[in-house]
Design a protein around this motif. Structure first.
Motif, PDB file in Angstrom:
ATOM      1  N   LYS A  30       0.829  -1.207   0.000  1.00 40.21           N
ATOM      2  CA  LYS A  30       0.000   0.000   0.000  1.00 40.21           C
ATOM      3  C   LYS A  30       0.866   1.260   0.000  1.00 40.21           C
ATOM      4  CE  LYS A  30      -3.937  -2.185   2.333  1.00 40.21           C
ATOM      5  NZ  LYS A  30      -4.774  -2.190   1.112  1.00 40.21           N
ATOM      6  N   LEU A  31       1.941   1.245   0.784  1.00 41.35           N
ATOM      7  CA  LEU A  31       2.836   2.401   0.819  1.00 41.35           C
ATOM      8  C   LEU A  31       3.469   2.647  -0.544  1.00 41.35           C
ATOM      9  CD1 LEU A  31       4.678   1.962   4.256  1.00 41.35           C
ATOM     10  CD2 LEU A  31       2.776   3.478   3.711  1.00 41.35           C
ATOM     11  N   ARG A  32       3.887   1.560  -1.193  1.00 42.24           N
ATOM     12  CA  ARG A  32       4.483   1.697  -2.520  1.00 42.24           C
ATOM     13  C   ARG A  32       3.468   2.234  -3.527  1.00 42.24           C
ATOM     14  NH1 ARG A  32       8.941  -1.865  -4.263  1.00 42.24           N
ATOM     15  NH2 ARG A  32      10.172  -2.426  -2.421  1.00 42.24           N
ATOM     16  N   GLY A  33       2.216   1.804  -3.386  1.00 46.09           N
ATOM     17  CA  GLY A  33       1.187   2.214  -4.329  1.00 46.09           C
ATOM     18  C   GLY A  33       0.978   3.711  -4.373  1.00 46.09           C
TER      19      GLY A  33
ATOM     20  N   ARG B 142       8.464   8.629 -16.638  1.00 41.98           N
ATOM     21  CA  ARG B 142       8.253   7.850 -17.850  1.00 41.98           C
ATOM     22  C   ARG B 142       8.415   6.353 -17.618  1.00 41.98           C
ATOM     23  NH1 ARG B 142       8.083  10.972 -22.458  1.00 41.98           N
ATOM     24  NH2 ARG B 142       8.398  13.196 -22.072  1.00 41.98           N
ATOM     25  N   PHE B 143       9.123   5.983 -16.555  1.00 43.48           N
ATOM     26  CA  PHE B 143       9.311   4.569 -16.237  1.00 43.48           C
ATOM     27  C   PHE B 143       8.575   4.198 -14.955  1.00 43.48           C
ATOM     28  CE2 PHE B 143      12.515   5.077 -19.385  1.00 43.48           C
ATOM     29  CZ  PHE B 143      12.799   3.808 -19.885  1.00 43.48           C
ATOM     30  N   LYS B 144       7.425   4.816 -14.731  1.00 45.15           N
ATOM     31  CA  LYS B 144       6.669   4.502 -13.527  1.00 45.15           C
ATOM     32  C   LYS B 144       6.144   3.068 -13.542  1.00 45.15           C
ATOM     33  CE  LYS B 144       2.319   6.486 -15.277  1.00 45.15           C
ATOM     34  NZ  LYS B 144       1.263   7.497 -14.999  1.00 45.15           N
ATOM     35  N   ASP B 145       6.128   2.452 -14.741  1.00 39.64           N
ATOM     36  CA  ASP B 145       5.706   1.055 -14.854  1.00 39.64           C
ATOM     37  C   ASP B 145       6.904   0.109 -14.871  1.00 39.64           C
ATOM     38  OD1 ASP B 145       6.736   1.829 -17.292  1.00 39.64           O
ATOM     39  OD2 ASP B 145       5.256   0.728 -18.479  1.00 39.64           O
ATOM     40  N   GLU B 146       8.016   0.579 -14.316  1.00 42.35           N
ATOM     41  CA  GLU B 146       9.242  -0.224 -14.340  1.00 42.35           C
ATOM     42  C   GLU B 146       9.046  -1.595 -13.704  1.00 42.35           C
ATOM     43  OE1 GLU B 146      13.521  -0.110 -12.084  1.00 42.35           O
ATOM     44  OE2 GLU B 146      12.818   1.762 -12.981  1.00 42.35           O
ATOM     45  N   ALA B 147       8.326  -1.641 -12.577  1.00 43.27           N
ATOM     46  CA  ALA B 147       8.105  -2.925 -11.895  1.00 43.27           C
ATOM     47  C   ALA B 147       7.359  -3.896 -12.803  1.00 43.27           C
ATOM     48  CB  ALA B 147       7.327  -2.701 -10.604  1.00 43.27           C
ATOM     49  N   LEU B 148       6.393  -3.377 -13.575  1.00 43.28           N
ATOM     50  CA  LEU B 148       5.643  -4.232 -14.487  1.00 43.28           C
ATOM     51  C   LEU B 148       6.537  -4.746 -15.609  1.00 43.28           C
ATOM     52  CD1 LEU B 148       2.946  -5.421 -15.396  1.00 43.28           C
ATOM     53  CD2 LEU B 148       2.477  -3.280 -16.602  1.00 43.28           C
ATOM     54  N   ARG B 149       7.395  -3.881 -16.121  1.00 46.01           N
ATOM     55  CA  ARG B 149       8.324  -4.298 -17.175  1.00 46.01           C
ATOM     56  C   ARG B 149       9.239  -5.409 -16.678  1.00 46.01           C
ATOM     57  NH1 ARG B 149      10.366   1.024 -20.541  1.00 46.01           N
ATOM     58  NH2 ARG B 149       8.483   2.285 -20.336  1.00 46.01           N
TER      59      ARG B 149
ATOM     60  N   LYS C 240      16.545   4.774 -19.268  1.00 43.77           N
ATOM     61  CA  LYS C 240      16.357   5.780 -18.219  1.00 43.77           C
ATOM     62  C   LYS C 240      17.466   6.825 -18.278  1.00 43.77           C
ATOM     63  CE  LYS C 240      15.349   4.237 -14.063  1.00 43.77           C
ATOM     64  NZ  LYS C 240      15.365   3.353 -12.868  1.00 43.77           N
ATOM     65  N   MET C 241      18.682   6.377 -18.529  1.00 47.38           N
ATOM     66  CA  MET C 241      19.814   7.295 -18.560  1.00 47.38           C
ATOM     67  C   MET C 241      19.729   8.291 -19.719  1.00 47.38           C
ATOM     68  SD  MET C 241      21.830   7.344 -16.108  1.00 47.38           S
ATOM     69  CE  MET C 241      22.372   6.444 -14.663  1.00 47.38           C
TER      70      MET C 241
ATOM     71  N   VAL D  61       5.750  19.156 -10.441  1.00 50.12           N
ATOM     72  CA  VAL D  61       4.296  19.230 -10.619  1.00 50.12           C
ATOM     73  C   VAL D  61       3.785  17.952 -11.278  1.00 50.12           C
ATOM     74  CG1 VAL D  61       2.427  20.424 -11.821  1.00 50.12           C
ATOM     75  CG2 VAL D  61       4.216  21.744 -10.676  1.00 50.12           C
ATOM     76  N   LYS D  62       4.474  17.471 -12.314  1.00 53.33           N
ATOM     77  CA  LYS D  62       4.071  16.245 -12.994  1.00 53.33           C
ATOM     78  C   LYS D  62       4.129  15.052 -12.053  1.00 53.33           C
ATOM     79  CE  LYS D  62       5.873  15.623 -17.125  1.00 53.33           C
ATOM     80  NZ  LYS D  62       6.884  15.664 -18.216  1.00 53.33           N
ATOM     81  N   THR D  63       5.122  15.041 -11.164  1.00 52.89           N
ATOM     82  CA  THR D  63       5.244  13.946 -10.199  1.00 52.89           C
ATOM     83  C   THR D  63       4.073  13.958  -9.226  1.00 52.89           C
ATOM     84  OG1 THR D  63       7.669  13.951 -10.333  1.00 52.89           O
ATOM     85  CG2 THR D  63       6.673  12.953  -8.372  1.00 52.89           C
ATOM     86  N   MET D  64       3.753  15.145  -8.686  1.00 47.93           N
ATOM     87  CA  MET D  64       2.639  15.249  -7.742  1.00 47.93           C
ATOM     88  C   MET D  64       1.326  14.870  -8.416  1.00 47.93           C
ATOM     89  SD  MET D  64       3.558  18.561  -5.366  1.00 47.93           S
ATOM     90  CE  MET D  64       3.944  19.676  -6.719  1.00 47.93           C
ATOM     91  N   TYR D  65       1.149  15.294  -9.664  1.00 43.24           N
ATOM     92  CA  TYR D  65      -0.054  14.940 -10.421  1.00 43.24           C
ATOM     93  C   TYR D  65      -0.134  13.431 -10.613  1.00 43.24           C
ATOM     94  CZ  TYR D  65      -3.407  14.786 -14.270  1.00 43.24           C
ATOM     95  OH  TYR D  65      -4.496  14.507 -15.054  1.00 43.24           O
TER      96      TYR D  65
END
Length: 232
Positions: free
Chosen positions: A115-118, A172-179, A202-203, A223-227
């Motif tokens: 839950k914390l990670r989510g 852009r790699f917020k789905d890294e865990a899924l990948r 990523k680099m 701002v994009k991160t908070m959104y």
């Protein structure tokens, strides 16, 4: 702050790093403002969020055995080692029981930890790292030493500044865990897959943002991160 070229560690004084250094050197005033903002904002947030720190620490302790906080050695500015702080989201000593990369259905993740990670609440203790100057709000995410050893000469340019909590690459790699989970299900070695496929991509974003550094770009990233956290 950015040190003089001659004071950089020898492994960073290369022609591949020089263009990024020169771009940042021209923006020394902006870098000074960046550090001032980091210190002031982290100080205020640490004071305001103290009750939340305590509440989450209690939740983590009640959910599973082990400390409330997790510390892991990472690499930051100029190749210095430091300990990153997070709320513990995995079983105690989990990093000794598997890959350093976490996949989505990793059995080592605890119930509260998931839950914390989510909602990214496990990252809040990194305000301590920012306050100490080991990290910054926006910058390349810190890697463990094993992954840093796989850097190309150009990638070392990302060590010109402190490691960050968020970045364009992180968004852009917020789905890294899924990948990585898909790679794992295909029988691939997770660490090798990360170094060979995910890390280079990523680099590219990290180096692009470093070459175009400005306070305005960093504010947009925040701002994009908070959104993204509030409306995933």
């Amino acid at each position: 702050m950015l040190c003089k070229w001659e004071a950089l560690p020898e492994f960073m004084r290369t022609e591949e790093v020089r263009p990024y250094y020169q771009a940042l050197y021209r923006r020394r005033a902006g870098l000074a403002v960046k550090r001032t903002f980091d210190f002031a904002a982290s100080s205020v947030l640490l004071a305001l969020l103290a009750p939340l720190f305590l509440f989450l620490a209690v939740l983590v302790k009640l959910d599973s055995e082990g400390p409330a906080f997790y510390r892991q050695e990472r690499v930051t500015q100029y190749g210095r080692r430091f300990y990153i702080y997070k709320f513990r989201t995995m079983a105690e000593n989990a990093d000794r029981k598997g890959s350093l990369v976490t996949v989505g259905d990793d059995a080592r993740i605890t119930r509260v930890g998931r839950k914390l990670r989510g909602c990214r609440l496990d990252e809040i203790p990194q305000l301590i790292n920012i306050w100490k100057g080991e990290m910054t709000f926006v910058g390349t995410r810190p890697e463990v030493a094993g992954y840093v050893r796989a850097y190309t000469k150009e990638m070392y340019a990302t060590l010109l500044l402190p490691a960050g909590v968020t970045s364009e690459a992180s968004i852009r790699f917020k789905d890294e865990a899924l990948r990585m989970e898909k790679a794992c299900s295909a029988g691939a070695n997770i660490d090798e897959t990360y170094i060979r496929t995910v890390l280079p991509e990523k680099m590219k974003w990290n180096l692009r943002e470093m070459g175009k550094f400005s306070l305005g770009r960093e504010m947009r990233t925040l701002v994009k991160t908070m959104y993204g956290v509030l409306l995933p």
